[in-house]
Design a protein around this motif. Structure first.
Motif, PDB file in Angstrom:
ATOM      1  N   VAL A   8       0.924  -0.934  -0.516  1.00 29.13           N
ATOM      2  CA  VAL A   8       0.435  -0.163   0.343  1.00 29.13           C
ATOM      3  C   VAL A   8       0.854   1.132  -0.130  1.00 29.13           C
ATOM      4  CG1 VAL A   8      -0.094   0.267   2.612  1.00 29.13           C
ATOM      5  CG2 VAL A   8      -1.797   0.624   0.989  1.00 29.13           C
ATOM      6  N   ASP A   9       0.550   2.474  -1.005  1.00 32.19           N
ATOM      7  CA  ASP A   9       0.748   3.354  -0.394  1.00 32.19           C
ATOM      8  C   ASP A   9       0.011   4.290  -0.249  1.00 32.19           C
ATOM      9  OD1 ASP A   9       1.556   6.046  -0.503  1.00 32.19           O
ATOM     10  OD2 ASP A   9       2.575   5.813  -3.253  1.00 32.19           O
ATOM     11  N   VAL A  10      -0.148   5.079   1.094  1.00 33.87           N
ATOM     12  CA  VAL A  10      -1.041   6.231   1.693  1.00 33.87           C
ATOM     13  C   VAL A  10      -1.361   7.212   1.273  1.00 33.87           C
ATOM     14  CG1 VAL A  10      -1.226   4.048   3.605  1.00 33.87           C
ATOM     15  CG2 VAL A  10       0.040   6.715   3.620  1.00 33.87           C
ATOM     16  N   SER A  11      -0.385   7.426   0.531  1.00 33.22           N
ATOM     17  CA  SER A  11      -0.552   8.641  -0.352  1.00 33.22           C
ATOM     18  C   SER A  11      -1.396   9.124  -2.185  1.00 33.22           C
ATOM     19  CB  SER A  11       0.743   9.622  -1.140  1.00 33.22           C
ATOM     20  OG  SER A  11       1.591   8.809  -1.491  1.00 33.22           O
ATOM     21  N   ASP A  12      -2.033   7.704  -1.878  1.00 32.54           N
ATOM     22  CA  ASP A  12      -2.853   7.562  -3.108  1.00 32.54           C
ATOM     23  C   ASP A  12      -3.894   6.245  -2.692  1.00 32.54           C
ATOM     24  OD1 ASP A  12      -3.365   6.037  -5.385  1.00 32.54           O
ATOM     25  OD2 ASP A  12      -1.135   4.957  -6.267  1.00 32.54           O
TER      26      ASP A  12
ATOM     27  N   LEU B 278      -5.662   6.306  14.896  1.00 34.44           N
ATOM     28  CA  LEU B 278      -4.141   7.917  13.898  1.00 34.44           C
ATOM     29  C   LEU B 278      -3.050   8.133  14.972  1.00 34.44           C
ATOM     30  CD1 LEU B 278      -7.574   9.879  12.833  1.00 34.44           C
ATOM     31  CD2 LEU B 278      -7.109   7.384  11.923  1.00 34.44           C
ATOM     32  N   VAL B 279      -1.999   7.396  14.044  1.00 35.82           N
ATOM     33  CA  VAL B 279      -0.919   7.806  14.948  1.00 35.82           C
ATOM     34  C   VAL B 279      -0.371   9.232  14.598  1.00 35.82           C
ATOM     35  CG1 VAL B 279       1.289   7.191  15.201  1.00 35.82           C
ATOM     36  CG2 VAL B 279       0.125   5.967  14.793  1.00 35.82           C
ATOM     37  N   GLY B 280      -0.317  10.380  16.032  1.00 33.36           N
ATOM     38  CA  GLY B 280      -0.418  11.539  15.383  1.00 33.36           C
ATOM     39  C   GLY B 280       0.936  11.914  15.845  1.00 33.36           C
ATOM     40  N   SER B 281       0.807  13.310  16.951  1.00 35.73           N
ATOM     41  CA  SER B 281       2.627  13.393  17.373  1.00 35.73           C
ATOM     42  C   SER B 281       2.089  14.443  18.345  1.00 35.73           C
ATOM     43  CB  SER B 281       3.611  13.623  16.231  1.00 35.73           C
ATOM     44  OG  SER B 281       4.018  14.754  16.924  1.00 35.73           O
TER      45      SER B 281
ATOM     46  N   GLY C 272       5.949  11.235  21.558  1.00 36.79           N
ATOM     47  CA  GLY C 272       6.698  12.327  21.705  1.00 36.79           C
ATOM     48  C   GLY C 272       7.799  11.834  20.540  1.00 36.79           C
ATOM     49  N   PHE C 273       9.087  11.984  21.242  1.00 35.93           N
ATOM     50  CA  PHE C 273      10.049  11.513  20.782  1.00 35.93           C
ATOM     51  C   PHE C 273      10.414   9.714  20.981  1.00 35.93           C
ATOM     52  CE2 PHE C 273       9.944  16.158  20.642  1.00 35.93           C
ATOM     53  CZ  PHE C 273      10.906  16.370  18.918  1.00 35.93           C
ATOM     54  N   VAL C 274      10.260   9.656  19.751  1.00 33.69           N
ATOM     55  CA  VAL C 274      10.631   7.707  19.356  1.00 33.69           C
ATOM     56  C   VAL C 274      11.874   6.945  19.392  1.00 33.69           C
ATOM     57  CG1 VAL C 274       9.675   5.727  19.427  1.00 33.69           C
ATOM     58  CG2 VAL C 274       8.366   7.673  19.739  1.00 33.69           C
ATOM     59  N   GLU C 275      12.801   6.231  19.733  1.00 29.05           N
ATOM     60  CA  GLU C 275      14.027   5.382  19.039  1.00 29.05           C
ATOM     61  C   GLU C 275      13.177   5.133  18.030  1.00 29.05           C
ATOM     62  OE1 GLU C 275      17.135   7.190  19.659  1.00 29.05           O
ATOM     63  OE2 GLU C 275      16.913   7.473  21.541  1.00 29.05           O
ATOM     64  N   THR C 276      13.775   5.686  16.405  1.00 27.88           N
ATOM     65  CA  THR C 276      13.181   5.237  15.458  1.00 27.88           C
ATOM     66  C   THR C 276      14.239   5.741  14.183  1.00 27.88           C
ATOM     67  OG1 THR C 276      11.068   6.466  14.406  1.00 27.88           O
ATOM     68  CG2 THR C 276      10.822   4.298  15.484  1.00 27.88           C
ATOM     69  N   ASP C 277      14.148   4.875  12.568  1.00 26.67           N
ATOM     70  CA  ASP C 277      14.694   5.580  12.058  1.00 26.67           C
ATOM     71  C   ASP C 277      14.023   6.994  11.702  1.00 26.67           C
ATOM     72  OD1 ASP C 277      15.812   2.992  11.470  1.00 26.67           O
ATOM     73  OD2 ASP C 277      13.945   2.875   9.507  1.00 26.67           O
ATOM     74  N   MET C 278      13.245   7.541  11.932  1.00 28.91           N
ATOM     75  CA  MET C 278      12.734   9.228  11.992  1.00 28.91           C
ATOM     76  C   MET C 278      13.583  10.115  13.162  1.00 28.91           C
ATOM     77  SD  MET C 278       9.008  10.409  11.816  1.00 28.91           S
ATOM     78  CE  MET C 278       7.696   9.784  10.289  1.00 28.91           C
TER      79      MET C 278
HETATM   80  P1  NAP Z   1       9.274   5.418   9.796  1.00 30.83           P
HETATM   81  O1  NAP Z   1      10.683   4.652  11.514  1.00 30.83           O
HETATM   82  O2  NAP Z   1      10.564   6.641   9.874  1.00 30.83           O
HETATM   83  O3  NAP Z   1       8.431   4.273   9.494  1.00 30.83           O
HETATM   84  C1  NAP Z   1       7.658   5.264   8.933  1.00 30.83           C
HETATM   85  C2  NAP Z   1       6.331   4.080   8.677  1.00 30.83           C
HETATM   86  O4  NAP Z   1       6.158   5.007   6.724  1.00 30.83           O
HETATM   87  C3  NAP Z   1       7.614   3.200   7.448  1.00 30.83           C
HETATM   88  O5  NAP Z   1       6.798   1.721   6.975  1.00 30.83           O
HETATM   89  C4  NAP Z   1       7.500   3.192   5.871  1.00 30.83           C
HETATM   90  O6  NAP Z   1       7.237   2.625   4.874  1.00 30.83           O
HETATM   91  C5  NAP Z   1       6.136   4.420   6.283  1.00 30.83           C
HETATM   92  N1  NAP Z   1       5.529   5.051   4.760  1.00 30.83           N
HETATM   93  C6  NAP Z   1       5.911   5.995   4.818  1.00 30.83           C
HETATM   94  N2  NAP Z   1       5.368   6.821   3.790  1.00 30.83           N
HETATM   95  C7  NAP Z   1       4.815   5.882   3.629  1.00 30.83           C
HETATM   96  C8  NAP Z   1       3.757   5.191   2.243  1.00 30.83           C
HETATM   97  N3  NAP Z   1       3.650   6.422   1.873  1.00 30.83           N
HETATM   98  N4  NAP Z   1       2.374   4.279   2.067  1.00 30.83           N
HETATM   99  C9  NAP Z   1       2.553   3.507   3.043  1.00 30.83           C
HETATM  100  N5  NAP Z   1       3.858   3.722   3.249  1.00 30.83           N
HETATM  101  C10 NAP Z   1       4.572   4.591   4.290  1.00 30.83           C
HETATM  102  O7  NAP Z   1       8.415   6.368  11.420  1.00 30.83           O
HETATM  103  P2  NAP Z   1       8.196   6.224  12.582  1.00 30.83           P
HETATM  104  O8  NAP Z   1       8.718   7.296  13.758  1.00 30.83           O
HETATM  105  O9  NAP Z   1       8.020   4.309  13.055  1.00 30.83           O
HETATM  106  O10 NAP Z   1       6.696   6.973  12.711  1.00 30.83           O
HETATM  107  C11 NAP Z   1       5.322   6.067  12.035  1.00 30.83           C
HETATM  108  C12 NAP Z   1       4.198   7.498  12.903  1.00 30.83           C
HETATM  109  O11 NAP Z   1       4.500   7.760  14.123  1.00 30.83           O
HETATM  110  C13 NAP Z   1       4.435   8.218  11.551  1.00 30.83           C
HETATM  111  O12 NAP Z   1       3.034   8.398  11.507  1.00 30.83           O
HETATM  112  C14 NAP Z   1       5.365   9.899  12.583  1.00 30.83           C
HETATM  113  O13 NAP Z   1       4.529  10.718  12.057  1.00 30.83           O
HETATM  114  C15 NAP Z   1       4.551   9.111  13.881  1.00 30.83           C
HETATM  115  N6  NAP Z   1       5.101   9.342  14.997  1.00 30.83           N
HETATM  116  C16 NAP Z   1       6.566   9.443  14.995  1.00 30.83           C
HETATM  117  C17 NAP Z   1       7.675   9.636  16.295  1.00 30.83           C
HETATM  118  C18 NAP Z   1       9.108   9.137  16.351  1.00 30.83           C
HETATM  119  O14 NAP Z   1       9.264  10.170  17.226  1.00 30.83           O
HETATM  120  N7  NAP Z   1       9.567   8.267  15.584  1.00 30.83           N
HETATM  121  C19 NAP Z   1       7.259  10.999  17.089  1.00 30.83           C
HETATM  122  C20 NAP Z   1       5.594  11.167  16.944  1.00 30.83           C
HETATM  123  C21 NAP Z   1       4.850  10.633  15.501  1.00 30.83           C
HETATM  124  P3  NAP Z   1       9.009   2.491   4.338  1.00 30.83           P
HETATM  125  O15 NAP Z   1       9.572   1.229   4.893  1.00 30.83           O
HETATM  126  O16 NAP Z   1       8.291   2.022   2.586  1.00 30.83           O
HETATM  127  O17 NAP Z   1       9.470   3.681   4.270  1.00 30.83           O
END
Ligand code: NAP
Length: 241
Positions: free
Chosen positions: A56-60, A133-136, A180-186
């Motif tokens: 899935v591409d959620v932008s589509d 819904l996952v916000g921030s 809040g801030f989470v240890e992920t790729d983001m």
């Molecule tokens: P992440 O590690 O960057 O992962 C993002 C995920 O979203 C990946 O699985 C990515 O898929 C997918 N994605 C992005 N664009 C997409 C699209 N068009 N269609 C389908 N999938 C798509 O991010 P994360 O930190 O886990 O974040 C997950 C959610 O938590 C997000 O909504 C983010 O805004 C929210 N959030 C994160 C933090 C934080 O500190 N990390 C804080 C607050 C909120 P690909 O692998 O294909 O790229």
């Protein structure tokens, strides 16, 4: 017996977008542990940890519709939607391009609204369901360099509360988790000075693990009298907002 029901519960189908890594993957694993049959939506169509997946591409909009149809045909009706997929395109507004604005709003906000609309069909038929819904935390706090992202996450709150009013009488609940801030790729993209500035504002003095967000998503998936709520999971950064 599939791995998904090894704890003996059968809560139904949970569809988690962006479930291939980060918060989405942690959520998928947690929901599986709690007895959901989990299907992960990912751009590549692949998912780790033996999870079932659809592309899935959620932008589509068309991709959302066909992914949902595939989930329903292969697994059954979706009882829980976790709209987690999201992106950042951070920069000061004066440098932000039209594409930075459009991509973030299209993915984070419009994508989640479209996913919710598509999920509704089966949930109305089933007379119940849960949408998370996952916000921030930045939806309410604001964040310099994230005008597009904060707007997308604030928009999710308005969308969730409006939809909660539309479909509450049908047994469908709609909530937001605001990490809040989470240890992920983001957040791995942040440099040391940004990280220490952020840490200074977090009463718990550390970033979250993705599993700590997943725990609250899983709670909302089954919390039968909670709807229209925004649950902060931010170590106190937003002090309840
Ligand atoms: P992440 O590690 O960057 O992962 C993002 C995920 O979203 C990946 O699985 C990515 O898929 C997918 N994605 C992005 N664009 C997409 C699209 N068009 N269609 C389908 N999938 C798509 O991010 P994360 O930190 O886990 O974040 C997950 C959610 O938590 C997000 O909504 C983010 O805004 C929210 N959030 C994160 C933090 C934080 O500190 N990390 C804080 C607050 C909120 P690909 O692998 O294909 O790229």
């Amino acid at each position: 017996m599939s791995e998904a029901v090894t704890v003996g519960l059968d809560r139904g189908i949970a569809f988690v977008t962006g479930g291939n890594r980060g918060i989405g993957l942690a959520t998928a694993l947690r929901l599986r542990e709690e007895g959901w049959t989990v299907v992960v939506g990912s751009r590549s169509g692949e998912a780790p940890e033996g999870l079932a997946s659809v592309q899935v591409d959620v932008s589509d909009a068309a991709s959302i519709d066909s992914a949902f149809t595939e989930v329903e045909e292969r697994f059954g009706p979706v009882a829980c939607l976790v709209a987690n997929a999201g992106i950042t395109r951070d920069t000061l507004l004066m440098r932000m391009t039209d594409d930075d604005i459009d991509a973030v709003l299209q993915t984070n906000l419009a994508g989640s609204i479209r996913l919710s609309r598509r999920a509704m069909k089966g949930m109305i038929r089933a007379k119940g369901g849960s949408i998370v819904l996952v916000g921030s935390v930045v939806w309410a706090l604001g964040s310099a360099g994230q005008v597009n992202y904060a707007a997308s996450k604030a928009g999710l709150v308005g969308a969730a509360r409006s939809l909660a009013r539309e479909v509450g009488s049908r047994g469908i609940r709609v909530n937001v988790v605001a990490p809040g801030f989470v240890e992920t790729d983001m957040t791995a993209e942040l440099d040391d000075s940004q990280r220490s500035a952020i840490l200074g504002g977090i009463p718990l003095g550390r970033y979250a693990q993705a599993s700590e967000i997943a725990e609250v998503v899983a709670f909302l998936a089954t919390a039968s009298y909670v709807t229209g709520a925004v649950i902060p999971v931010d170590g106190g950064l937003g002090m309840g907002h």
